[in-house]
Design an enzyme around this catalytic site. Sequence first.
Site, PDB file in Angstrom:
ATOM      1  N   GLY A  22       0.788  -1.220   0.000  1.00 44.73           N
ATOM      2  CA  GLY A  22       0.000   0.000   0.000  1.00 44.73           C
ATOM      3  C   GLY A  22       0.823   1.274   0.000  1.00 44.73           C
ATOM      4  N   ILE A  23       0.364   2.262   0.764  1.00 48.08           N
ATOM      5  CA  ILE A  23       1.032   3.560   0.833  1.00 48.08           C
ATOM      6  C   ILE A  23       2.446   3.407   1.369  1.00 48.08           C
ATOM      7  CG2 ILE A  23       0.989   5.823   1.943  1.00 48.08           C
ATOM      8  CD1 ILE A  23      -2.087   5.625   1.915  1.00 48.08           C
ATOM      9  N   TYR A 165     -12.036   4.490  13.857  1.00 41.22           N
ATOM     10  CA  TYR A 165     -11.021   4.949  12.909  1.00 41.22           C
ATOM     11  C   TYR A 165     -10.924   6.471  12.938  1.00 41.22           C
ATOM     12  CZ  TYR A 165      -8.277   5.053   8.583  1.00 41.22           C
ATOM     13  OH  TYR A 165      -7.293   5.248   7.644  1.00 41.22           O
ATOM     14  N   LYS A 169      -7.409   8.457  13.957  1.00 40.63           N
ATOM     15  CA  LYS A 169      -6.728   9.331  13.009  1.00 40.63           C
ATOM     16  C   LYS A 169      -6.789  10.796  13.446  1.00 40.63           C
ATOM     17  CE  LYS A 169      -5.186   6.226  10.222  1.00 40.63           C
ATOM     18  NZ  LYS A 169      -3.723   5.971  10.112  1.00 40.63           N
ATOM     19  N   THR A 202      -5.654   0.464  -1.977  1.00 44.73           N
ATOM     20  CA  THR A 202      -4.654  -0.309  -1.237  1.00 44.73           C
ATOM     21  C   THR A 202      -5.277  -1.619  -0.771  1.00 44.73           C
ATOM     22  OG1 THR A 202      -5.276   0.617   0.923  1.00 44.73           O
ATOM     23  CG2 THR A 202      -3.613   1.837  -0.375  1.00 44.73           C
ATOM     24  N   PRO A 203      -4.448  -2.576  -0.365  1.00 41.22           N
ATOM     25  CA  PRO A 203      -5.003  -3.815   0.197  1.00 41.22           C
ATOM     26  C   PRO A 203      -5.903  -3.547   1.411  1.00 41.22           C
ATOM     27  CG  PRO A 203      -2.714  -4.148  -0.382  1.00 41.22           C
ATOM     28  CD  PRO A 203      -2.983  -2.674  -0.567  1.00 41.22           C
ATOM     29  N   LEU A 204      -5.534  -2.558   2.259  1.00 40.49           N
ATOM     30  CA  LEU A 204      -6.352  -2.248   3.436  1.00 40.49           C
ATOM     31  C   LEU A 204      -7.745  -1.793   3.028  1.00 40.49           C
ATOM     32  CD1 LEU A 204      -6.436  -1.918   6.554  1.00 40.49           C
ATOM     33  CD2 LEU A 204      -5.736   0.466   6.203  1.00 40.49           C
ATOM     34  N   GLN A 272     -15.718  19.582  -0.067  1.00 42.65           N
ATOM     35  CA  GLN A 272     -17.165  19.604  -0.323  1.00 42.65           C
ATOM     36  C   GLN A 272     -17.923  20.176   0.875  1.00 42.65           C
ATOM     37  OE1 GLN A 272     -18.233  15.885  -2.895  1.00 42.65           O
ATOM     38  NE2 GLN A 272     -16.807  15.187  -1.340  1.00 42.65           N
TER      39      GLN A 272
END
Length: 272
Positions: A22-23, A165, A169, A202-204, A272
């Site tokens: 991923g990242i 999450y 974050k 990504t895989p996640l 947005q």
Amino acid sequence: MTDLGSQRLTGRVALVSGGLRGIGLACVERFLAEGAEVVLTDLTAPDGDDVVNTLGRLGQAASYVQANVTSEEDWQRVLDTVTQRHGKLHVLVNNAGIDLTGPVATTSLEDWRKIMGINVDGVFLGVRTFVPLMERSGADVKGGASIINVSSIMGLVGLSEVSGYNASKGAVRLFTKSIALEFAEKKMPIRANSLHPGFVVTPLLKEGFQRWVDKGVAEKTQDLVDMMASKTPIGRLADPAELAGAAFFLASSDSSYMTGAELVIDGGWTAQ
């Protein structure tokens, strides 16, 4: 490997947690292309196929240390390895993370603590472990050493049924600002900034979408990819390499006057 390398990280050493996919892997590849030596960490055993194949492709400037980011002992082992192999560290990318979805009423305390352990404790431990070495290493680099904590747009705005999450974050975002001020006030040659990806292929992300499919929200993961793309102003999800470019900017002296900031790479989602 990307062909965008300008070798502006030549002579520097970088560490990327969660660096096998991923990242994280995209950051490893970009830093190598820019001339850095890179240490990557992840949970896979060193003799695992993913590690062997990845290191074989990346070349001798890349090395690997198996580590659980929630473990103080593992972080100390990573520090010992970096110190022995390189004697310095200029860039720390705290990238390892997991997601957690579902209504707050049915979120278990175990799952809540797990996401906080990896997404928040892991960042704290990485920073705490490497600050002394980065302070010494950053003294001879324009703008100093660079800490890049990977947050998310979910550290800036809320989304239904991702409260764990969101909370993790958001914590990374404000932790980064606090340490940036601490280092600046103490005249330490270390900058700290947070990176806020939008939806990235990504895989996640695919694993998370598969869980929604399993719950009957959609027939297949591509349906969810298409839905998120339609809600993103730029009309698509990001490629990990696009986040790696942003990480390179934060790692390089091009961002020498930048600390305590949020770099948002989200295709316009939060506009947005």
